[in-house]
Design an enzyme around this catalytic site. Structure first.
Site, PDB file in Angstrom:
ATOM      1  N   ARG A  61      -3.904   5.711   7.036  1.00 18.05           N
ATOM      2  CA  ARG A  61      -2.746   4.512   6.297  1.00 18.05           C
ATOM      3  C   ARG A  61      -1.533   5.220   7.206  1.00 18.05           C
ATOM      4  NH1 ARG A  61      -0.270   4.669   0.616  1.00 18.05           N
ATOM      5  NH2 ARG A  61       0.865   2.662   0.407  1.00 18.05           N
ATOM      6  N   HIS A  65       1.821   3.019   8.667  1.00 15.43           N
ATOM      7  CA  HIS A  65       2.950   2.995   7.920  1.00 15.43           C
ATOM      8  C   HIS A  65       4.269   3.387   8.802  1.00 15.43           C
ATOM      9  CE1 HIS A  65       2.310   1.799   3.760  1.00 15.43           C
ATOM     10  NE2 HIS A  65       1.301   1.590   4.179  1.00 15.43           N
ATOM     11  N   ASN A  94       5.780   2.902   0.322  1.00 15.38           N
ATOM     12  CA  ASN A  94       5.143   4.044   0.953  1.00 15.38           C
ATOM     13  C   ASN A  94       4.599   4.886   0.129  1.00 15.38           C
ATOM     14  OD1 ASN A  94       5.375   3.676   3.693  1.00 15.38           O
ATOM     15  ND2 ASN A  94       7.352   4.618   3.751  1.00 15.38           N
ATOM     16  N   HIS A 190      -9.025  -0.775   4.389  1.00 17.20           N
ATOM     17  CA  HIS A 190      -9.193  -0.551   3.158  1.00 17.20           C
ATOM     18  C   HIS A 190     -10.628  -0.244   2.584  1.00 17.20           C
ATOM     19  CE1 HIS A 190      -4.934  -2.570   3.168  1.00 17.20           C
ATOM     20  NE2 HIS A 190      -4.689  -1.470   2.971  1.00 17.20           N
TER      21      HIS A 190
HETATM   22  C1  HEM Z   1      -2.012  -5.929   5.174  1.00 19.45           C
HETATM   23  C2  HEM Z   1      -0.919  -5.641   4.478  1.00 19.45           C
HETATM   24  C3  HEM Z   1      -1.345  -4.230   3.680  1.00 19.45           C
HETATM   25  C4  HEM Z   1      -1.158  -4.202   2.530  1.00 19.45           C
HETATM   26  C5  HEM Z   1      -0.246  -5.023   1.517  1.00 19.45           C
HETATM   27  C6  HEM Z   1      -1.448  -2.608   1.922  1.00 19.45           C
HETATM   28  C7  HEM Z   1      -1.317  -2.322   1.076  1.00 19.45           C
HETATM   29  C8  HEM Z   1      -2.014  -0.974   0.511  1.00 19.45           C
HETATM   30  C9  HEM Z   1      -1.750  -0.272  -0.825  1.00 19.45           C
HETATM   31  C10 HEM Z   1      -0.886  -0.815  -1.966  1.00 19.45           C
HETATM   32  C11 HEM Z   1      -2.387   0.758  -0.993  1.00 19.45           C
HETATM   33  C12 HEM Z   1      -2.701   1.753  -2.070  1.00 19.45           C
HETATM   34  C13 HEM Z   1      -1.577   2.834  -2.050  1.00 19.45           C
HETATM   35  C14 HEM Z   1      -1.621   3.701  -3.270  1.00 19.45           C
HETATM   36  O1  HEM Z   1      -1.582   3.396  -4.400  1.00 19.45           O
HETATM   37  O2  HEM Z   1      -2.206   4.904  -3.050  1.00 19.45           O
HETATM   38  C15 HEM Z   1      -3.296   0.869   0.501  1.00 19.45           C
HETATM   39  C16 HEM Z   1      -4.160   2.034   0.683  1.00 19.45           C
HETATM   40  C17 HEM Z   1      -4.456   1.919   2.113  1.00 19.45           C
HETATM   41  N1  HEM Z   1      -4.338   1.277   3.105  1.00 19.45           N
HETATM   42 FE1  HEM Z   1      -3.072  -0.334   3.131  1.00 19.45          FE
HETATM   43  N2  HEM Z   1      -1.804  -2.034   3.233  1.00 19.45           N
HETATM   44  C18 HEM Z   1      -1.854  -3.062   4.362  1.00 19.45           C
HETATM   45  C19 HEM Z   1      -2.613  -2.653   5.398  1.00 19.45           C
HETATM   46  C20 HEM Z   1      -3.053  -1.799   5.917  1.00 19.45           C
HETATM   47  C21 HEM Z   1      -3.437  -1.498   7.235  1.00 19.45           C
HETATM   48  C22 HEM Z   1      -3.111  -2.344   8.428  1.00 19.45           C
HETATM   49  C23 HEM Z   1      -4.112  -0.240   7.317  1.00 19.45           C
HETATM   50  C24 HEM Z   1      -4.800   0.424   8.481  1.00 19.45           C
HETATM   51  C25 HEM Z   1      -5.069  -0.220   9.566  1.00 19.45           C
HETATM   52  C26 HEM Z   1      -4.123   0.129   6.182  1.00 19.45           C
HETATM   53  C27 HEM Z   1      -4.588   1.412   5.564  1.00 19.45           C
HETATM   54  C28 HEM Z   1      -4.609   1.601   4.294  1.00 19.45           C
HETATM   55  C29 HEM Z   1      -5.707   3.014   3.716  1.00 19.45           C
HETATM   56  C30 HEM Z   1      -6.565   3.871   4.872  1.00 19.45           C
HETATM   57  C31 HEM Z   1      -5.342   3.213   2.536  1.00 19.45           C
HETATM   58  C32 HEM Z   1      -5.958   4.304   1.559  1.00 19.45           C
HETATM   59  C33 HEM Z   1      -5.211   5.337   1.656  1.00 19.45           C
HETATM   60  C34 HEM Z   1      -5.668   6.633   0.866  1.00 19.45           C
HETATM   61  O3  HEM Z   1      -6.577   6.449   0.043  1.00 19.45           O
HETATM   62  O4  HEM Z   1      -5.038   7.603   0.974  1.00 19.45           O
HETATM   63  N3  HEM Z   1      -3.555  -0.794   5.125  1.00 19.45           N
HETATM   64  N4  HEM Z   1      -2.684  -0.192   1.338  1.00 19.45           N
END
Ligand code: HEM
Ligand SMILES: *[C@@H]1O[C@H](CO)[C@@H](O)[C@H](O)[C@H]1NC(C)=O
Length: 191
Positions: A61, A65, A94, A190
């Protein structure tokens, strides 16, 4: 005139001496300064995931970002900038970002042989490789420079919001020339 000649000789001598020092320095320095940057990042990432499995997802993630706003310049890591104001770390989009301590640990080990921006990119790649059991592998160039500009408000205006509808996500990705298909594939992070 004699004085001037003498000075010229002294200067030539000094120049020769510094040239020799420079050569000696670079010849010795090349060997002493060799650092296995990518090997070190990989070792540290794998060690970190073994003791805390969640760190792998955090690294994946983190690179998204960092790169989505202002390019891959490590600006997501900054706690403060000279211009003041909230940095990207304080952006609403973030929330929950993690992996900062690991990036710091790796940077501390590698020093000036690599930028923080490159570490973020390598670390995410190595996390994906480890978490996929070796199925996801790719090489990335190095040489990114670390940015010094970081703004929470500016990042929030660019990063996709958690409340976005599908069309808003498509539009957000289109601004970066990513297709709808690429949006869907990348969202698979995700899982
Ligand atoms: C498409 C639009 C996207 C939105 C709206 C979005 C939104 C989010 C949100 C709200 C979370 C949870 C954050 C939290 O509360 O801890 C999250 C987690 C995450 N996102 Fe996204 N995301 C997007 C795209 C992506 C992309 C393109 C990637 C990587 C290629 C990604 C990788 C991740 C990962 C790996 C997590 C888990 C992080 C953790 O467990 O520490 N996301 N995302
Ligand atoms: C998207 O593609 C257009 C046309 O090739 C180009 O002008 C623009 O700079 C690209 N935008 C990004 C963010 O890469």
């Amino acid at each position: 005139r004699r004085h001037r000649i003498k000075m010229a000789k002294v200067n030539a001598g000094a120049a020769l001496l510094s040239l020799c020092l420079l050569l000696a320095c670079s010849a010795g320095g090349t060997q002493a300064a060799y650092v296995d940057v990518e090997g070190t990042v990989r070792t540290e990432v794998e060690k970190a995931i073994k003791s805390n499995p969640g760190i792998g997802a955090a690294l994946v993630r983190l690179v998204f970002h960092d790169c989505w706003f202002q390019g891959c310049d490590g600006s997501v890591l900054l706690d403060k900038t000279t211009s003041g104001g909230n940095t990207e770390k304080k952006a609403i989009n973030n929330i929950g970002l993690d992996g900062f301590n690991l990036i710091d640990t790796i940077k501390y080990k590698l020093g000036n042989s690599v930028s923080c921006a490159d570490i973020v990119v390598f670390a995410a790649r190595d996390a994906a490789r480890y978490l996929s059991g070796g199925k996801i592998t790719y090489s990335v160039p190095s040489g990114r420079k670390d940015g010094i500009v970081s703004s929470a408000a500016a990042a929030d205006a660019i990063l996709p919001q958690s409340t976005f509808e599908f069309q808003q996500l498509v539009d957000n990705f289109a601004k970066k020339n990513f297709t709808q298909e690429e949006l869907v594939i990348l969202s698979g992070a995700h899982s």
